[in-house]
Design a protein around this motif. Sequence first.
Motif, short mmCIF file in Angstrom:
data_model
loop_
_atom_site.label_atom_id
_atom_site.label_comp_id
_atom_site.label_asym_id
_atom_site.label_seq_id
_atom_site.Cartn_x
_atom_site.Cartn_y
_atom_site.Cartn_z
N ALA A 15 -33.25 59.66 36.59
CA ALA A 15 -32.75 58.23 36.93
C ALA A 15 -32.81 58.21 38.38
N TYR A 16 -32.94 56.75 38.87
CA TYR A 16 -32.58 56.44 40.05
C TYR A 16 -31.29 55.53 40.19
N GLY A 17 -30.26 55.95 40.68
CA GLY A 17 -29.01 55.41 40.39
C GLY A 17 -28.79 54.93 38.70
N GLN A 20 -32.98 54.39 34.42
CA GLN A 20 -33.72 55.23 33.87
C GLN A 20 -35.17 55.14 33.99
N ALA A 21 -35.82 56.19 34.65
CA ALA A 21 -37.38 55.97 34.92
C ALA A 21 -38.10 56.77 33.91
N VAL A 22 -37.48 57.96 33.46
CA VAL A 22 -38.08 58.80 32.50
C VAL A 22 -36.78 58.95 31.65
N ALA A 40 -49.23 52.75 32.77
CA ALA A 40 -49.36 51.46 33.42
C ALA A 40 -48.53 51.90 34.80
N ASN A 41 -48.71 51.07 35.68
CA ASN A 41 -47.91 51.02 36.96
C ASN A 41 -46.50 51.04 36.51
N GLY A 42 -45.59 51.86 37.13
CA GLY A 42 -44.14 52.22 37.06
C GLY A 42 -43.57 52.87 35.66
N ALA A 43 -44.67 53.57 34.89
CA ALA A 43 -44.42 54.04 33.53
C ALA A 43 -43.52 55.19 33.76
N GLY A 44 -43.42 55.72 34.95
CA GLY A 44 -42.64 56.77 35.10
C GLY A 44 -43.60 58.13 35.46
N LYS A 45 -44.77 58.13 35.75
CA LYS A 45 -45.48 59.23 35.84
C LYS A 45 -45.21 60.13 37.10
N THR A 46 -45.20 59.23 38.12
CA THR A 46 -44.91 60.13 39.41
C THR A 46 -43.74 60.80 39.47
N THR A 47 -42.71 60.00 38.95
CA THR A 47 -41.29 60.51 38.82
C THR A 47 -41.55 61.60 37.95
N THR A 48 -42.15 61.70 36.80
CA THR A 48 -42.13 63.10 36.22
C THR A 48 -42.50 64.30 37.02
N PRO A 87 -49.67 65.26 46.15
CA PRO A 87 -48.85 63.87 45.99
C PRO A 87 -49.78 62.82 46.09
N GLU A 88 -49.44 61.64 45.75
CA GLU A 88 -49.86 60.37 45.75
C GLU A 88 -49.82 60.14 47.30
N GLY A 89 -50.63 59.58 48.01
CA GLY A 89 -50.78 59.55 49.32
C GLY A 89 -51.27 60.65 50.24
N ASP A 163 -51.67 63.95 41.57
CA ASP A 163 -50.99 62.48 41.38
C ASP A 163 -51.74 61.28 41.93
N GLU A 164 -52.36 60.49 40.99
CA GLU A 164 -53.22 59.58 41.36
C GLU A 164 -54.41 60.01 42.27
N PRO A 165 -55.30 60.98 42.05
CA PRO A 165 -56.16 61.21 42.99
C PRO A 165 -57.09 60.03 43.22
N GLU A 195 -52.95 59.84 36.11
CA GLU A 195 -53.85 58.89 36.62
C GLU A 195 -53.75 57.26 36.03
N GLN A 196 -54.10 56.41 36.76
CA GLN A 196 -54.17 55.04 36.10
C GLN A 196 -55.39 54.81 35.47
N ASN A 197 -56.27 55.33 36.07
CA ASN A 197 -57.78 55.44 35.63
C ASN A 197 -57.93 55.93 34.17
P1 ATP Z 1 -47.40 54.10 39.73
O1 ATP Z 1 -48.53 54.40 38.85
O2 ATP Z 1 -47.06 52.87 40.06
O3 ATP Z 1 -46.90 55.19 40.71
P2 ATP Z 1 -45.62 55.51 37.88
O4 ATP Z 1 -45.83 55.50 36.33
O5 ATP Z 1 -45.86 56.84 38.57
O6 ATP Z 1 -46.40 54.28 38.53
P3 ATP Z 1 -43.02 55.78 38.86
O7 ATP Z 1 -43.49 55.76 40.30
O8 ATP Z 1 -42.54 56.97 38.13
O9 ATP Z 1 -44.05 54.94 38.01
O10 ATP Z 1 -41.88 54.78 38.58
C1 ATP Z 1 -41.21 54.82 37.60
C2 ATP Z 1 -39.84 53.75 37.73
O11 ATP Z 1 -38.66 54.28 38.55
C3 ATP Z 1 -40.50 52.15 38.37
O12 ATP Z 1 -39.60 51.33 37.50
C4 ATP Z 1 -40.02 52.44 39.78
O13 ATP Z 1 -39.66 50.96 39.98
C5 ATP Z 1 -38.78 53.23 39.60
N1 ATP Z 1 -38.81 54.04 41.02
C6 ATP Z 1 -39.59 54.98 41.44
N2 ATP Z 1 -39.01 55.41 42.58
C7 ATP Z 1 -38.00 54.95 42.86
C8 ATP Z 1 -36.92 55.14 43.91
N3 ATP Z 1 -37.02 55.87 44.94
N4 ATP Z 1 -35.83 54.40 43.74
C9 ATP Z 1 -35.53 53.45 42.62
N5 ATP Z 1 -36.58 53.36 41.88
C10 ATP Z 1 -37.85 54.11 41.77
#
Ligand code: ATP
Length: 238
Positions: A15-17, A20-22, A40-48, A87-89, A163-165, A195-197
């Motif tokens: 969670a971020y605050g 719940q991201a994952v 998709a974008n924002g699904a929680g992949k990077t957070t995982t 990492p991404e970036g 992460d998203e190469p 990957e998003q691709n």
């Molecule tokens: P992308 O392909 O856009 O990177 P993703 O699947 O990797 O998407 P995450 O980056 O894991 O998704 O984001 C998951 C959710 O957590 C999103 O709703 C995002 O806005 C939120 N989130 C990510 N990082 C933070 C942060 N540092 N603070 C608050 N919320 C965050």
Amino acid sequence: MSNQPLLEIQGLKVAYGGIQAVKGATLEVRQGELVSLIGANGAGKTTTLKAVTGLQPIAAGDVRYLGESIRGQGAWDLARKGLVMVPEGRGTFTRMTIVENLMMGAYNRRDDEVQADIDKIFGIFPRLKERAEQLAGTMSGGEQQMLAMGRALMAKPKVLLLDEPSMGLSPIMVDKIFEVIETIHGQGTTILLVEQNASRALALANRGYVMDSGEITMEGPGAQLLDDPQVRAAYLGH
Ligand code: ATP
């Protein structure tokens, strides 16, 4: 391929605050596999991936690597044990040359094969060899992605987390990056690819997982997911 997973993510919540991201993700990566995590974008992949490498705290669930819980361990310690993320970036050292960046990837190695491994990396990425003395910060996005992958390989990863190469790269570079991922996997590196691709990532994968709004909604062999009508409609646009 052995049956003992190298990496196991079990009921992971992050969670971020209050957000719940994952929300309870479970997935595993076995020796020699290439596993793709799409969504998709924002699904929680990077957070995982951040939770796996200790960059984001785990709210609930567990991450096990080589059979042991790694909750609470930091990214540097994990990298030393062979769990290495690109990492991404990308995060290359922009004021260092390509060769210096590759040497940094081997900072924790004590063996005397570092030079031989740099030559191997140059074999995989001839572009890096041509530009060995160039500053990393002056390279194109695709070249920096190659460098970040090369640097990660210098650490001799047991599991490589990508992460998203392909993000932000030109179509030709995207082709090149996926070609290289296939080569690295073919040479025996175990890979978890975010990957998003989706079409490219699933085409290469032994197995894949689909993440949607913080949850794993589907899993299966890469080819099977690629043919799945739901996956096709949601992530492949047809
Ligand atoms: P992308 O392909 O856009 O990177 P993703 O699947 O990797 O998407 P995450 O980056 O894991 O998704 O984001 C998951 C959710 O957590 C999103 O709703 C995002 O806005 C939120 N989130 C990510 N990082 C933070 C942060 N540092 N603070 C608050 N919320 C965050």
